[in-house]
Enzyme design. Structure first.
Site, PDB file in Angstrom:
ATOM      1  N   HIS A 147      43.772  19.120  36.721  1.00  0.00           N
ATOM      2  CA  HIS A 147      43.704  20.371  37.480  1.00  0.00           C
ATOM      3  C   HIS A 147      44.682  20.329  38.639  1.00  0.00           C
ATOM      4  O   HIS A 147      45.281  19.284  38.911  1.00  0.00           O
ATOM      5  CB  HIS A 147      42.272  20.677  37.929  1.00  0.00           C
ATOM      6  CG  HIS A 147      41.685  19.735  38.937  1.00  0.00           C
ATOM      7  ND1 HIS A 147      41.433  18.406  38.676  1.00  0.00           N
ATOM      8  CD2 HIS A 147      41.299  19.931  40.227  1.00  0.00           C
ATOM      9  CE1 HIS A 147      40.905  17.843  39.742  1.00  0.00           C
ATOM     10  NE2 HIS A 147      40.825  18.737  40.711  1.00  0.00           N
ATOM     11  N   HIS A 169      44.696  20.509  41.958  1.00  0.00           N
ATOM     12  CA  HIS A 169      44.516  20.007  43.327  1.00  0.00           C
ATOM     13  C   HIS A 169      45.517  18.892  43.638  1.00  0.00           C
ATOM     14  O   HIS A 169      45.805  18.045  42.783  1.00  0.00           O
ATOM     15  CB  HIS A 169      43.086  19.506  43.537  1.00  0.00           C
ATOM     16  CG  HIS A 169      42.088  20.624  43.639  1.00  0.00           C
ATOM     17  ND1 HIS A 169      40.741  20.446  43.396  1.00  0.00           N
ATOM     18  CD2 HIS A 169      42.244  21.934  43.961  1.00  0.00           C
ATOM     19  CE1 HIS A 169      40.109  21.598  43.565  1.00  0.00           C
ATOM     20  NE2 HIS A 169      40.994  22.518  43.905  1.00  0.00           N
ATOM     21  N   ASP A 213      45.368  16.179  45.244  1.00  0.00           N
ATOM     22  CA  ASP A 213      44.944  14.787  45.068  1.00  0.00           C
ATOM     23  C   ASP A 213      44.903  14.376  43.591  1.00  0.00           C
ATOM     24  O   ASP A 213      44.465  13.267  43.264  1.00  0.00           O
ATOM     25  CB  ASP A 213      43.590  14.519  45.758  1.00  0.00           C
ATOM     26  CG  ASP A 213      42.437  15.288  45.146  1.00  0.00           C
ATOM     27  OD1 ASP A 213      42.588  16.501  44.902  1.00  0.00           O
ATOM     28  OD2 ASP A 213      41.378  14.682  44.911  1.00  0.00           O
ATOM     29  N   HIS A 214      45.398  15.255  42.709  1.00  0.00           N
ATOM     30  CA  HIS A 214      45.505  14.928  41.277  1.00  0.00           C
ATOM     31  C   HIS A 214      46.922  15.082  40.736  1.00  0.00           C
ATOM     32  O   HIS A 214      47.206  14.585  39.648  1.00  0.00           O
ATOM     33  CB  HIS A 214      44.526  15.779  40.465  1.00  0.00           C
ATOM     34  CG  HIS A 214      43.104  15.490  40.839  1.00  0.00           C
ATOM     35  ND1 HIS A 214      42.274  14.699  40.092  1.00  0.00           N
ATOM     36  CD2 HIS A 214      42.392  15.826  41.948  1.00  0.00           C
ATOM     37  CE1 HIS A 214      41.103  14.569  40.702  1.00  0.00           C
ATOM     38  NE2 HIS A 214      41.148  15.248  41.836  1.00  0.00           N
ATOM     39  N   HIS A 227      34.917  23.431  38.438  1.00  0.00           N
ATOM     40  CA  HIS A 227      35.491  22.903  39.679  1.00  0.00           C
ATOM     41  C   HIS A 227      36.689  23.774  40.072  1.00  0.00           C
ATOM     42  O   HIS A 227      36.811  24.199  41.221  1.00  0.00           O
ATOM     43  CB  HIS A 227      35.905  21.450  39.454  1.00  0.00           C
ATOM     44  CG  HIS A 227      36.555  20.782  40.618  1.00  0.00           C
ATOM     45  ND1 HIS A 227      35.895  20.484  41.788  1.00  0.00           N
ATOM     46  CD2 HIS A 227      37.836  20.352  40.799  1.00  0.00           C
ATOM     47  CE1 HIS A 227      36.734  19.898  42.633  1.00  0.00           C
ATOM     48  NE2 HIS A 227      37.920  19.812  42.059  1.00  0.00           N
ATOM     49  N   ASP A 249      37.763  16.124  37.895  1.00  0.00           N
ATOM     50  CA  ASP A 249      36.675  16.405  38.837  1.00  0.00           C
ATOM     51  C   ASP A 249      35.596  17.278  38.208  1.00  0.00           C
ATOM     52  O   ASP A 249      34.961  18.083  38.889  1.00  0.00           O
ATOM     53  CB  ASP A 249      37.225  17.089  40.094  1.00  0.00           C
ATOM     54  CG  ASP A 249      38.041  16.147  40.966  1.00  0.00           C
ATOM     55  OD1 ASP A 249      38.154  14.957  40.625  1.00  0.00           O
ATOM     56  OD2 ASP A 249      38.571  16.617  41.993  1.00  0.00           O
ATOM     57  N   HIS A 270      37.374  10.338  40.803  1.00  0.00           N
ATOM     58  CA  HIS A 270      37.026   9.794  42.129  1.00  0.00           C
ATOM     59  C   HIS A 270      36.000   8.680  42.045  1.00  0.00           C
ATOM     60  O   HIS A 270      35.153   8.670  41.149  1.00  0.00           O
ATOM     61  CB  HIS A 270      36.432  10.896  43.039  1.00  0.00           C
ATOM     62  CG  HIS A 270      37.419  11.919  43.481  1.00  0.00           C
ATOM     63  ND1 HIS A 270      38.137  11.827  44.646  1.00  0.00           N
ATOM     64  CD2 HIS A 270      37.799  13.081  42.899  1.00  0.00           C
ATOM     65  CE1 HIS A 270      38.929  12.892  44.775  1.00  0.00           C
ATOM     66  NE2 HIS A 270      38.745  13.671  43.725  1.00  0.00           N
TER      67      HIS A 270
HETATM   68 FE    FE Z   1      39.793  15.550  43.390  1.00  0.00          FE
HETATM   69 ZN    ZN Z   2      39.709  18.576  42.577  1.00  0.00          ZN
END
Ligand code: FE
Ligand code: ZN
Length: 240
Positions: A55, A57, A59-60, A113, A132, A170
């Site tokens: 996805h 975001h 942090d990915h 998410h 996530d 995570h």
């Molecule tokens: Fe994340």
């Molecule tokens: Zn995420």
């Protein structure tokens, strides 16, 4: 046969290093920090064939362009979110097959998410890269989707074989465990998992991948009776 190894990045994220043994193909799921990921790729001979994005975001996805530029990897992500993802070489939809070395991934569309969240299931090796959506003992927050959508997405993942390796985005297992125990204090499978999680974290090791069958026995969000029950649990966890 595809193997998956968690690579700790950022504060509590995991990227996943995928290796197809038959062909030597190497993949990364959700590369968001270039330093440790380049080190991991170089340690394997400097080959990176495919980047799988779950996805949009940061942090990915944050290191996608750098890694693609350096290794020429093919970038795979959900067609529906093409405008928010890094530039894709392969835009995929539910049910698509993505070749990976001598093996392949099956694309599962799992909104909730985010509205464009994808998961990748590698039948050879039983590896599920789920970002996530599903965590060990927990699930992702509902940033863009409804409880009904997320519940359906979790049900879709739960239909995979029990031996499936849950490769999530995570290391949230310890905090998820506290909530799970508050919901389900008398569940013996959860009590066993609690001891294991505490020991593994005390040793500084990742708690994932977990097995899907174990998540079905322990994870309160997979144990929810229906979408309404799921919605109630998710709201309670948000306040926990
Ligand atoms: Fe994340
Ligand atoms: Zn995420």
């Amino acid at each position: 046969m595809v193997s998956a190894t968690p690579l700790p990045i950022l504060k509590d994220n995991y990227a996943w290093l995928l290796v197809d043994a038959a062909s030597g193909a190497v993949g990364l799921v959700d590369p968001a920090e270039e330093g440790p990921l380049i080190a991991a790729i170089e340690a394997r001979g400097g080959r990176l064939d495919t980047i799988f994005l779950t996805h949009h975001h940061a942090d990915h996805v944050a290191a996608t362009e750098v890694l693609k530029g350096r290794y020429g990897a093919q970038v795979v992500g959900a067609a529906i979110d093409i405008a928010r993802l890094p530039r894709l070489d392969l835009a995929v939809n539910e049910g698509d097959r993505v070749p990976f070395g001598a093996s392949h991934a099956e694309v599962l569309f799992v909104p909730g998410h985010t509205r464009g969240h994808a998961a990748y299931y590698f039948p050879a090796g039983g590896v599920l890269a789920c970002g996530d959506t599903l965590f060990s003992l927990g699930c992702g927050r509902l940033f863009e989707g409804t409880a009904e959508e997320m519940f359906a997405s979790l049900r879709k993942l739960a239909a995979l074989p029990d031996e499936t390796l849950v490769c999530c985005g995570h290391e949230y297992t310890e905090s998820n465990l506290r909530f799970a125990l508050s919901v389900d204090p008398d569940n013996p499978a959860l009590q066993r998992r609690a001891e294991e999680v505490r020991a593994v974290r005390a040793a500084g090791r990742p708690t994932v991948p977990s097995r899907l069958g174990e998540e079905k026995a322990c994870n309160p969000f997979l144990r929810a009776r229906d979408a309404a029950h799921f919605a109630e649990l998710r709201a309670r966890k948000d306040r926990f």
